[in-house]
Design an enzyme around this catalytic site. Structure first.
Site, short mmCIF file in Angstrom:
data_model
loop_
_atom_site.label_atom_id
_atom_site.label_comp_id
_atom_site.label_asym_id
_atom_site.label_seq_id
_atom_site.Cartn_x
_atom_site.Cartn_y
_atom_site.Cartn_z
N GLY A 151 0.78 -1.24 0.00
CA GLY A 151 0.00 0.00 0.00
C GLY A 151 0.81 1.28 0.00
N GLY A 168 -1.86 -6.24 -1.21
CA GLY A 168 -2.44 -7.32 -0.41
C GLY A 168 -1.56 -8.55 -0.35
#
Ligand code: AMP
Length: 403
Positions: A361, A384
């Site tokens: 992220g 992820g």
């Protein structure tokens, strides 16, 4: 890379049709112009290598969150011109990913061309991991190359079932990611240190629980450190001046106890930067923990003493894994700690003293903001999948290619 199948394991590719599962899920503006080509650029080496080995390449990918077939705003046709530009070869777009159109297009492919098929997620079967859909997908190809590490935590049809239908291997990007993460966490040179930052403890519990069992030192910073600081007796922290999660205090204590039982040293901030407002260049000051104002100020970064502590811990380490910024890096000057620690880690890496692996992220943009994106050993672009790897979970798209 003996554990997993790589392109070498596919044998002679001359004259073969190779299907490449890439991640072309690139950001796009409202006029369907690609705004960041990183994912395309990182797919290109595998395509070129397959072509140079004599294979005809058929590229597949997901794109966005389409609502069924024909959702043109999520069509991969918008990506074809960018792929063509990055590749320097003609890219022929096919308006489907299975069926007769695809089979005909493969039959009439010219040596110097690449096929790009329509969005896999136009079919619900993709997300369901459907085996029949996977068979349809690979019907007209000889070998399958899986290169979308960023989707490897999902057991989607193109990530798992399709891999089992033909001789298959990792592409170079997947190979690079898995190698880097193995070196970072599964088989690291010690001492191994982890830096975890970001906003809330509740979103990173699995990550922390896994790390305290594996790493020698765990630096906790960012907003999530507030809960750990409170749990370790820093009474000046409260809900008015920080992101402390009062319902997570016991969880934080348990994580600290697990760390102790596993000889993992937890490193918490010793000073913080407090700000009058949540905006760039707001009035701010650095204070020791006992002088954190009870209200009217918020903790937005860690201070110079903490930076010095973290950097000295990095000096003692051989391997670093990093997820999450140390402060509100999006606003100056609250990017200070993230920048200084990132720059120190980058220097140690460049001097050959540290293997540094980061990802997930916001971490990629935080490290880019610090100007070190090319100076770490590896920065994963997978969000992820990187986090799930750090959580110690097996990624279905990786495991399926174990030898
Ligand atoms: P995450 O997605 O959990 O990794 O969190 C990243 C976000 O955490 C970034 O947007 C940072 O601005 C934010 N963050 C880091 N430290 C703090 C802090 N002290 N207070 C508020 N937000 C923070």
């Amino acid at each position: 890379m003996n554990e997993y199948k790589t392109i070498e394991d596919l044998g002679n590719l001359s004259g073969k049709v190779a299907m490449l599962r890439a991640d072309l899920n690139v950001p796009m503006d409202e006029n369907f112009h690609v705004t960041n080509t990183a994912r395309i650029d990182r797919t290109v080496p595998t395509i070129k290598e397959l072509m140079s080995k004599g294979a005809k390449v058929v590229v597949i990918s997901h794109f966005g969150r389409p609502e069924g077939k024909g959702d043109m705003k999520n069509s991969l046709s918008h990506v074809a011109p960018e792929l063509e530009k990055a590749l320097g070869h003609k890219v022929v777009f096919v308006e489907d990913c299975i069926g007769e159109k695809v089979e005909n297009a493969i039959k009439s492919m010219k040596a110097d061309e690449v096929l790009l098929l329509e969005n896999l997620r136009f079919y619900d079967e993709e997300k369901k991991g459907d085996e029949n859909f996977a068979k349809e997908l690979t019907k007209a190809v000889d070998v399958y190359v899986s290169d979308a590490f960023s989707t490897a935590h999902r057991a989607h049809a193109s990530m798992v079932a399709a891999v089992k239908t033909k001789p298959a291997a990792f592409g170079r990007l997947m190979e690079e990611e898995v190698n880097a993460l193995t070196k970072g966490l599964n088989n690291p040179e010690r001492p191994l240190i982890a830096i975890v930052g970001g906003s809330k403890v509740s979103t990173k519990l699995d990550l922390l629980n896994n790390l305290v069992k594996k790493v020698d030192k765990l630096v906790i910073s960012g907003g999530m450190a507030h809960t750990f600081m409170k749990a370790s007796g820093i009474d000046t922290i409260n809900e008015a001046n920080s992101l402390v999660q009062m319902d997570m205090l016991d969880t934080a204590k348990e994580i600290m106890a697990t760390a102790k039982a596993n000889n993992c040293e937890i490193v918490l901030p010793v000073d913080v930067v407090v700000s009058k407002e949540f905006k760039p260049m707001a009035e701010h000051k650095t204070v020791d923990l006992e002088h954190i104002p009870a209200e009217g100020w918020s903790l937005l970064d860690v201070g110079e003493k903490t930076i010095a502590v973290i950097n000295s811990k990095l000096d003692e380490a051989k391997t670093l894994v990093w997820n999450g910024p140390l402060g509100v890096f999006e606003m100056k000057p609250f990017d200070n700690a993230t920048n200084k620690v990132a720059q120190h880690a980058a220097e140690l890496t460049q001097e050959g003293k540290l293997t540094s692996v980061a990802g997930g992220g916001d971490t990629v943009s935080a490290l880019a903001n610090a100007g070190v994106e090319d100076k770490f050993t590896y920065i994963s672009t997978a969000g992820g999948a990187f986090l799930e790897w750090m959580e110690g979970k097996e990624l279905p798209g990786v495991v399926v290619l174990k030898k």
